[in-house]
Write an enzyme that holds these catalytic residues in place. Structure first.
Site, mmCIF file in Angstrom:
data_model
loop_
_atom_site.group_PDB
_atom_site.id
_atom_site.type_symbol
_atom_site.label_atom_id
_atom_site.label_comp_id
_atom_site.label_asym_id
_atom_site.label_seq_id
_atom_site.Cartn_x
_atom_site.Cartn_y
_atom_site.Cartn_z
ATOM 1 N N GLU A 260 1.050 -1.118 -0.024
ATOM 2 C CA GLU A 260 0.052 0.092 0.092
ATOM 3 C C GLU A 260 0.941 1.187 -0.014
ATOM 4 O O GLU A 260 1.589 1.588 0.988
ATOM 5 C CB GLU A 260 -0.899 0.142 1.116
ATOM 6 C CG GLU A 260 -2.195 0.991 0.948
ATOM 7 C CD GLU A 260 -2.088 2.134 1.661
ATOM 8 O OE1 GLU A 260 -1.841 3.046 1.207
ATOM 9 O OE2 GLU A 260 -2.235 2.160 3.171
ATOM 10 N N CYS A 294 -1.606 8.822 2.421
ATOM 11 C CA CYS A 294 -1.464 8.424 1.002
ATOM 12 C C CYS A 294 -2.472 8.784 0.213
ATOM 13 O O CYS A 294 -2.424 8.875 -1.089
ATOM 14 C CB CYS A 294 -1.228 6.987 1.121
ATOM 15 S SG CYS A 294 -2.486 6.159 2.011
HETATM 16 C C1 UN1 Z 1 -2.900 6.063 4.651
HETATM 17 O O1 UN1 Z 1 -2.845 7.439 4.469
HETATM 18 O O2 UN1 Z 1 -1.982 5.339 4.593
HETATM 19 O O3 UN1 Z 1 -8.588 7.044 3.552
HETATM 20 C C2 UN1 Z 1 -4.111 5.482 4.866
HETATM 21 C C3 UN1 Z 1 -8.101 7.442 4.366
HETATM 22 C C4 UN1 Z 1 -7.574 6.923 5.763
HETATM 23 C C5 UN1 Z 1 -6.536 5.935 5.554
HETATM 24 C C6 UN1 Z 1 -5.253 6.438 5.002
HETATM 25 N N1 UN1 Z 1 -8.624 6.250 5.957
HETATM 26 O O4 UN1 Z 1 -7.725 8.669 4.346
#
Ligand code: UN1
Length: 507
Positions: A260, A294
């Site tokens: 991920e 992310c």
């Molecule tokens: C991440 O930034 O690795 O969708 C995860 C989102 C959060 C998870 C982000 N529930 O922004």
């Protein structure tokens, strides 16, 4: 800071634990500084090779027993963890906010994601279903079942210091796996707090030692995990560069990886958008967590007919942003994780200018009262062309790129033209536009939303993305399958041995 005490954080903490017990280490001591005020919170002994070996050995031993526990019984353990997390939500959210720098609301939101995934995993523990097939042979039965893999290695990033671990570990545990967690060494205290919380439950429910291992370490520990044939699955969250190295090392030994990685998420705003919704989605997406998700919105692709309006509304919205201590709920934007991240932010702004970017909201590093840590920066917006190299790169900071388009196919092409493929959205009230965006000719991302920003995904869906985002899926839907091995079973209960495909073999 009574939350530290409530979570069992001492001035000095061991960085290796096999569940209930902490393992002494000769490793280096690292201090954890808060990006909020630059203060030293506490220190941690990093894992050395011996600590790592202890964890792997304990995990191997524990797996032999844990896999025999009925899955719903493993689910009961996870339910108890969910209850403990509810008790500790306030304190753990505060620690997340203080050690990582995200707003208090987001810190609590992160713990809520943990609680939610626990609930999800408890239900899942009774639903690890396999299919039954129709055999082509008389007197035969065919079906598939799912078995645990063994040790799940979890490498997590600083930006979600507790939630991403829980997405992996709660699912891995109900599936019958044991875990070894290497958190980011930028936020070690969050992982130690989680380990204390689970230890209480594990001890009470007599879960074997070694089901939940923590190994706080640097890149060397990540490399050991990636190469270690005793770890059949490595789930890694972080940059595409890190994920590529992990993916290659794991593939070389025929292990499984769940990656991920980076995102470069865009929102397309069409002439049929509800501009109020689009603004809220874009601004939260771009500046929430100071641009360090992310799923952060990094690009806005705006129809030329509303481009000027969107620009001026953004400029107005950004002028109202309050940047400061994230524990103060009045503030919208907290600090970046450390001064290295600030440096990357400044370099990206320079690169953007060199490549022709025009800043409509200027960036800059903040100094002075309340900004002593040196980690606070101004969220900024630049007008760019979609193919500038910097626009195709993920910079983990609140820099938003804006660009115009003329027809929707072009906008989708721009949206898909970057190497990453995590999250995407379209703002429109027009059904045709929305459906085209979601169709096979639409967004190429793992997540595609309509009238919602790119971040803030719910745990119930599978989370992850395509291309350089790595292809893995975590959290909801049937992501659990990544944590198990599928076995196809054919049983002959007839008095003959007919061969498949009609082959005859008479002796
Ligand atoms: C991440 O930034 O690795 O969708 C995860 C989102 C959060 C998870 C982000 N529930 O922004």
């Amino acid at each position: 800071m009574d939350f530290l005490q409530k979570l069992g954080i001492d001035s000095y903490n061991q960085g290796v634990s096999t569940g209930v017990h902490w393992v002494g280490s000769e490793g280096e001591i690292i201090p954890s500084f808060s990006p909020v005020d630059g203060k030293h919170i506490a220190s941690v002994f990093l894992a050395d090779a011996n600590g790592y070996e202890t964890a792997v050995a304990k995990a191997q031993e524990a797996f032999k027993e844990w896999r025999l526990w009925p899955a719903p019984k493993r689910g009961e353990v996870v339910r108890e963890i969910g209850m403990k997390l509810r008790e500790h939500k306030h304190a753990l959210g505060q620690l997340v906010s203080y050690e990582m720098g995200k707003s208090l609301q987001e810190g609590w939101g992160e713990v809520q994601e943990m609680i939610d995934i626990c609930d999800f995993a408890v239900g899942l523990s009774r639903q690890l279903y396999g299919l039954t097939m129709q055999s082509e042979r008389a007197g035969h039965r065919m079906y598939e079942q799912w078995h645990p893999l063994g040790i799940t290695g979890i490498i997590s990033a600083f930006n979600f210091p507790v939630a991403v671990w829980s997405w992996n570990s709660m699912l891995a545990w109900v599936c019958g796996n044991v875990c070894i967690w290497k958190p980011s060494e930028k936020v070690p205290l969050c992982s130690i707090a989680c380990q204390h919380i689970t230890a209480e439950v594990f001890e009470r429910l007599q879960v074997p030692e070694g089901v939940s291992n923590l190994v706080v370490g640097g890149r060397d520990i990540g490399e050991l995990m990636a190469r270690d044939h005793r770890i059949p699955l490595v789930s890694a969250t972080g940059s595409s560069r890190m994920g590529k190295a992990v993916g290659i090392a794991v593939a070389e030994r025929f292990g499984k990886s769940l990656l991920e990685l980076g995102g470069n998420n865009a929102i397309i705003i069409t002439p049929d958008a509800d501009i109020d919704i689009a603004m809220t989605g874009a601004v939260f997406g771009a500046v929430g967590t100071a641009g360090q998700r992310c799923t952060t919105t990094r690009r806005l692709i705006v129809h030329s007919s509303i481009y000027e309006e969107v620009k001026s509304r953004l400029v107005r919205a950004y002028s109202q942003l309050r940047i400061g201590n994230p524990l103060n709920q009045e503030n919208h934007v907290g600090p970046l994780i450390d001064t290295m991240a600030v440096d990357m932010y400044s370099k990206a702004i320079e690169a953007c200018k060199d490549q022709g970017g025009n800043f409509i909201v200027e960036g800059g590093v903040l100094n002075g009262d309340g900004y002593e840590s040196g980690c606070y920066v101004k969220p900024c917006i630049a007008e760019v062309k979609p193919d500038y190299p910097i626009v195709c790169t993920e910079t983990f900071a609140p820099i938003l790129y804006i660009m115009p388009y003329n027809d929707l196919e072009e906008a989708i092409e721009i949206q898909n033209s970057v190497p990453q493929g995590l999250s995407s959205s379209i703002m429109t009230k027009n059904l045709r536009e929305a459906e085209l965006f979601l169709s096979q000719s639409g967004s190429d991302c793992g997540i595609a939303n309509v009238n919602i920003g790119t971040s803030g995904a719910e745990i119930g869906g599978a989370f992850g993305g395509e291309k350089e985002t790595g292809g893995g899926r975590e959290s909801g839907s049937d992501s659990w399958k990544a944590y198990m091995r599928r076995q196809t079973n054919t049983i002959n209960y007839s008095a003959k041995l007919p061969l498949a495909q009609g082959i005859r073999f008479d002796l």
